[in-house]
Design a protein around this motif. Structure first.
Motif, mmCIF file in Angstrom:
data_model
loop_
_atom_site.group_PDB
_atom_site.id
_atom_site.type_symbol
_atom_site.label_atom_id
_atom_site.label_comp_id
_atom_site.label_asym_id
_atom_site.label_seq_id
_atom_site.Cartn_x
_atom_site.Cartn_y
_atom_site.Cartn_z
ATOM 1 N N ARG A 41 0.864 -1.181 0.000
ATOM 2 C CA ARG A 41 0.000 0.000 0.000
ATOM 3 C C ARG A 41 0.901 1.232 0.000
ATOM 4 N NH1 ARG A 41 -2.589 -3.386 -1.566
ATOM 5 N NH2 ARG A 41 -4.382 -4.369 -0.631
ATOM 6 N N PRO A 42 1.092 1.870 -1.175
ATOM 7 C CA PRO A 42 2.027 2.989 -1.276
ATOM 8 C C PRO A 42 1.637 4.203 -0.437
ATOM 9 C CG PRO A 42 0.787 2.723 -3.311
ATOM 10 C CD PRO A 42 0.447 1.558 -2.440
ATOM 11 N N GLU A 43 0.352 4.378 -0.165
ATOM 12 C CA GLU A 43 -0.057 5.548 0.623
ATOM 13 C C GLU A 43 0.442 5.470 2.069
ATOM 14 O OE1 GLU A 43 -3.264 2.469 0.530
ATOM 15 O OE2 GLU A 43 -2.199 3.557 -1.037
ATOM 16 N N THR A 44 0.685 4.242 2.572
ATOM 17 C CA THR A 44 1.182 4.089 3.945
ATOM 18 C C THR A 44 2.556 3.430 4.000
ATOM 19 O OG1 THR A 44 0.074 1.954 4.165
ATOM 20 C CG2 THR A 44 -1.142 3.907 4.934
ATOM 21 N N TYR A 45 3.132 3.094 2.837
ATOM 22 C CA TYR A 45 4.424 2.401 2.764
ATOM 23 C C TYR A 45 4.410 1.144 3.623
ATOM 24 C CZ TYR A 45 5.817 6.828 0.729
ATOM 25 O OH TYR A 45 5.882 7.954 -0.054
ATOM 26 N N THR A 78 6.063 -3.126 7.869
ATOM 27 C CA THR A 78 6.725 -1.966 7.287
ATOM 28 C C THR A 78 8.220 -2.219 7.222
ATOM 29 O OG1 THR A 78 5.056 -0.500 8.196
ATOM 30 C CG2 THR A 78 7.122 0.513 7.555
#
Length: 60
Positions: A23-27, A37
């Motif tokens: 999920r790129p919005e939250t890395y 993460t």
């Protein structure tokens, strides 16, 4: 960076599954067992980068 993966067989299905869970919005990777993460410390350990305690910063 050129030596990453040397001697390791990459599993294309595993890589595809990781890409789908990113999920790129939250890395963050969203996995069945929870969120994961990747930190700078993780990269430092995996790439065997030396850390001497100094911090480099650059304002843009």
């Amino acid at each position: 960076m050129a030596t990453i993966g040397r001697g390791c067989k990459l599993d294309s299905k595993l890589i595809s599954a990781l890409i789908e869970s990113w999920r790129p919005e939250t890395y963050t990777f969203y996995l069945p067992c929870g969120e994961c993460t990747i930190t700078l410390e993780d990269e430092q350990l995996q790439l065997r980068l030396p850390v001497d305690g100094s911090t480099l910063t650059r304002l843009i």
